[in-house]
Scaffold this motif. Sequence first.
Motif, PDB file in Angstrom:
ATOM      1  N   LYS A   5     -22.967  -7.537   8.690  1.00 48.34           N
ATOM      2  CA  LYS A   5     -23.872  -6.853   7.756  1.00 48.34           C
ATOM      3  C   LYS A   5     -23.281  -5.492   7.399  1.00 48.34           C
ATOM      4  CE  LYS A   5     -28.556  -4.939   7.611  1.00 48.34           C
ATOM      5  NZ  LYS A   5     -29.790  -4.659   8.392  1.00 48.34           N
ATOM      6  N   HIS A   6     -23.250  -5.168   6.112  1.00 52.37           N
ATOM      7  CA  HIS A   6     -22.751  -3.853   5.710  1.00 52.37           C
ATOM      8  C   HIS A   6     -23.802  -2.781   6.008  1.00 52.37           C
ATOM      9  CE1 HIS A   6     -20.474  -0.827   3.408  1.00 52.37           C
ATOM     10  NE2 HIS A   6     -21.692  -0.361   3.158  1.00 52.37           N
ATOM     11  N   ILE A   7     -23.454  -1.902   6.925  1.00 53.90           N
ATOM     12  CA  ILE A   7     -24.270  -0.713   7.219  1.00 53.90           C
ATOM     13  C   ILE A   7     -23.267   0.430   7.151  1.00 53.90           C
ATOM     14  CG2 ILE A   7     -25.688   0.484   8.950  1.00 53.90           C
ATOM     15  CD1 ILE A   7     -26.172  -2.367  10.225  1.00 53.90           C
ATOM     16  N   SER A   8     -23.528   1.445   6.334  1.00 55.90           N
ATOM     17  CA  SER A   8     -22.450   2.414   6.100  1.00 55.90           C
ATOM     18  C   SER A   8     -22.165   3.342   7.280  1.00 55.90           C
ATOM     19  CB  SER A   8     -22.678   3.200   4.817  1.00 55.90           C
ATOM     20  OG  SER A   8     -24.012   3.459   4.610  1.00 55.90           O
ATOM     21  N   SER A   9     -23.189   3.690   8.041  1.00 54.45           N
ATOM     22  CA  SER A   9     -22.912   4.541   9.208  1.00 54.45           C
ATOM     23  C   SER A   9     -24.104   4.504  10.149  1.00 54.45           C
ATOM     24  CB  SER A   9     -22.648   5.991   8.774  1.00 54.45           C
ATOM     25  OG  SER A   9     -23.866   6.676   8.581  1.00 54.45           O
ATOM     26  N   ILE A  10     -23.969   5.166  11.259  1.00 57.41           N
ATOM     27  CA  ILE A  10     -25.071   5.266  12.225  1.00 57.41           C
ATOM     28  C   ILE A  10     -26.304   5.853  11.528  1.00 57.41           C
ATOM     29  CG2 ILE A  10     -25.833   6.460  14.336  1.00 57.41           C
ATOM     30  CD1 ILE A  10     -22.905   6.243  15.328  1.00 57.41           C
ATOM     31  N   ASN A  11     -26.083   6.745  10.578  1.00 59.41           N
ATOM     32  CA  ASN A  11     -27.195   7.380   9.863  1.00 59.41           C
ATOM     33  C   ASN A  11     -28.077   6.377   9.121  1.00 59.41           C
ATOM     34  OD1 ASN A  11     -26.503   9.974  10.597  1.00 59.41           O
ATOM     35  ND2 ASN A  11     -25.219  10.322   8.803  1.00 59.41           N
ATOM     36  N   GLU A  12     -27.496   5.256   8.766  1.00 60.67           N
ATOM     37  CA  GLU A  12     -28.246   4.264   7.952  1.00 60.67           C
ATOM     38  C   GLU A  12     -28.926   3.208   8.797  1.00 60.67           C
ATOM     39  OE1 GLU A  12     -28.196   5.452   5.040  1.00 60.67           O
ATOM     40  OE2 GLU A  12     -26.517   6.755   5.580  1.00 60.67           O
TER      41      GLU A  12
END
Length: 114
Positions: free
Chosen positions: A45-52
């Motif tokens: 799954k595309h998750i851009s960073s821990i922030n997201e």
Amino acid sequence: MEDCIFCKILKGEIPCDKVYEDDRVLSFKDINPEAPVHVLIIPKKHISSINELKEDDEKLIGYIYTVAGKIAKQLGISEKGYRIVSNCGEDGGQTVGHIHFHFLAGRKLNWPPG
Ligand code: AMP
Ligand code: ZN
């Protein structure tokens, strides 16, 4: 997402040296290794960073650590030890905007990291 290099690897558009794969996770050798063993573990799954990260992602991120343990076993380094690192943002040293976990091993790693 279309420009995401790790999504391109997931789609097979860019080759990788695969270490582990299942329905949720892909692991492959880092192209620029910082240790004798340096693999990346990424969610499909595309998750851009821990922030997201969302609450729904908690199981997936926990699962990545289970996969790290499996990879350690597969590579025969469970006992010797290893380090899992996830960089976030500019100061954290993140250069690829698809959340990933560095699996580093094969030498005594410095602490604290620079
Ligand atoms: P970070 O700097 O924490 O975002 O980590 C990104 C990592 O991805 C770096 O260690 C890069 O060497 C690695 N990397 C970038 N492109 C590729 C690629 N095509 N195949 C394997 N590793 C890559
Ligand atoms: Zn991506």
